[in-house]
Write an enzyme that holds these catalytic residues in place. Structure first.
Site, PDB file in Angstrom:
ATOM      1  CB  SER A 134      10.950  -5.676  -3.351  1.00  0.00           C
ATOM      2  OG  SER A 134      10.355  -5.348  -2.126  1.00  0.00           O
ATOM      3  CB  VAL A 145      15.442  -3.558   1.124  1.00  0.00           C
ATOM      4  CG1 VAL A 145      14.512  -2.392   0.859  1.00  0.00           C
ATOM      5  CG2 VAL A 145      14.709  -4.729   1.738  1.00  0.00           C
ATOM      6  CE1 TYR A 147       5.679  -8.660   0.288  1.00  0.00           C
ATOM      7  CE2 TYR A 147       6.325  -8.631   2.595  1.00  0.00           C
ATOM      8  CZ  TYR A 147       6.355  -8.057   1.340  1.00  0.00           C
ATOM      9  OH  TYR A 147       7.056  -6.884   1.131  1.00  0.00           O
ATOM     10  CE  LYS A 203       6.877  -5.927  -2.535  1.00  0.00           C
ATOM     11  NZ  LYS A 203       7.891  -6.410  -1.614  1.00  0.00           N
ATOM     12  CE1 TYR A 210       8.786  -1.027  -4.106  1.00  0.00           C
ATOM     13  CE2 TYR A 210      11.162  -0.870  -4.182  1.00  0.00           C
ATOM     14  CZ  TYR A 210      10.025  -1.620  -4.051  1.00  0.00           C
ATOM     15  OH  TYR A 210      10.113  -2.957  -3.882  1.00  0.00           O
TER      16      TYR A 210
HETATM   17  O1  DON Z   1       8.469  -6.276   3.277  1.00  0.00           O
HETATM   18  C1  DON Z   1       9.534  -5.656   3.242  1.00  0.00           C
HETATM   19  O2  DON Z   1       9.645  -4.527   3.684  1.00  0.00           O
HETATM   20  C2  DON Z   1      10.716  -6.353   2.619  1.00  0.00           C
HETATM   21  N1  DON Z   1      10.613  -7.769   2.796  1.00  0.00           N
HETATM   22  C3  DON Z   1      10.810  -6.063   1.149  1.00  0.00           C
HETATM   23  C4  DON Z   1      10.976  -4.604   0.814  1.00  0.00           C
HETATM   24  C5  DON Z   1      11.750  -4.333  -0.401  1.00  0.00           C
HETATM   25  O3  DON Z   1      12.616  -5.045  -0.850  1.00  0.00           O
HETATM   26  C6  DON Z   1      11.481  -3.026  -1.017  1.00  0.00           C
HETATM   27  N2  DON Z   1      12.564  -2.677  -1.873  1.00  0.00           N
HETATM   28  N3  DON Z   1      13.192  -1.905  -2.260  1.00  0.00           N
END
Ligand code: DON
Length: 317
Positions: free
Chosen positions: A76, A271, A201, A79, A253
């Protein structure tokens, strides 16, 4: 010990390598705490005992410790780049399609979307990033080429690429993202083919970078929108201020309050265990340790950032 923010003379006298060494030592005592993200199978295979941290000062100097040159999945953190590029593409009209309020809900939550009629709470939740991704697909003839060029120029590393194994892993298991994208589409807030939005994405999330690349890539947010690696004005100084403020309130978040409380810097996590942060007018920085807390942020990464701002006084508060 808690320190007040340093003045420029004191900043020059901070022994940043010594501070990084202390943090590295402390973090390694805590290896084993937290869990790697296993809802994306290829991330579950990453070794847990890793820690890296890099500081990219605005004069070009880099201070790094531990596994700062080992690549990982940025997830993420991407983003942040898509928000920056979507703001350049759509201007303030972007905020009619995605809000800029903290969510208080998990990053992959569906619940607010129905109540708020397909307008994601902020660009750093998965739902919000699907919208910024859609903006890029509409704006660029080849959005992936544009994104790669953006990231390579920001980090000064032309070799940054996408890990296709991670893309495949997300494609196989991204049921919540499929639901989010279709739901947003049902409100007319995605304009491109849903599968094309999801594919792009997943590719952003699977960008593979290390702490030094990532620390450099956010320097423009510390320098009024100007990227020291390329000399380019990436966004206006107003744009940089706004992106930093959304990072502060939503970049981690439903832990953004805790981050402000313990760290006190605009930050964006992923993540894969990476967290980038910005000290305005001073540096871009990045920490990485793969094990996460219950909210999806690197557990030891957050500890390292907490220790860093306490030892240096470099919190924005
Ligand atoms: O779409 C997802 O769930 C992951 N590719 C990215 C989520 C993420 O990194 C949220 N972070 N803390």
């Amino acid at each position: 010990m808690h320190k007040l923010p340093p003045n420029p003379d004191e900043l020059g006298r901070l022994d940043l390598d010594d501070i990084l060494g202390t943090i590295d030592h402390e973090v390694r005592q805590r290896f084993g705490e937290g869990e790697v993200a296993d809802y994306i199978p290829s991330l579950a295979e990453v070794p847990k005992d890793r820690f890296g941290m890099a500081l990219a000062m605005l004069d070009g100097t880099v201070h790094a410790v531990g596994d700062a040159r080992e690549g990982f999945s940025i997830q993420s953190i991407s983003k942040l780049y898509t928000l920056t590029m979507a703001l350049e593409a759509a201007g303030d009209a972007l905020w009619t399609r995605v809000d800029r309020e903290p969510s208080g809900d998990p990053f992959n939550s569906l619940i607010q979307l129905e109540l708020e009629r397909g307008i994601p709470r902020n660009p750093f939740m998965n739902a919000g990033a699907l919208v910024t991704t859609d903006v890029l697909l509409s704006h660029h003839a080849d959005a992936e080429v544009a994104l790669l060029a953006f990231i390579r120029a920001r980090s000064g590393n032309p070799r940054i690429s996408i890990n296709m194994e991670v893309v495949a892993s997300e494609q196989e298991t991204g049921f919540r993202n499929v639901a989010l994208a279709n739901f947003i589409r049902s409100y007319g807030n995605l304009h491109n083919d849903v599968q094309a939005v999801l594919d792009f994405y997943y590719r952003q999330c699977a960008l593979h970078m290390d702490c030094v690349d990532l620390a450099r890539s956010v320097q423009f947010l510390a320098d009024g929108g100007r990227c020291p690696s390329s000399g380019e004005q990436v966004t206006t100084s107003e744009g940089a201020t706004r992106i930093n403020s959304v990072m502060m309130t939503a970049g981690t978040y439903d832990a953004a309050g805790d981050f402000a409380f313990y760290v006190g810097l605009p930050a964006k996590s992923g993540v894969g265990g990476g967290i980038v942060a910005v000290v305005p007018r001073v540096m871009g920085l990045c920490v990485w340790s793969p094990t996460l807390d219950g909210k999806g942020n690197s557990l030891l990464g957050r500890y390292a950032l907490h220790r860093f701002t306490r030892m240096t006084g470099l919190s924005v508060f």
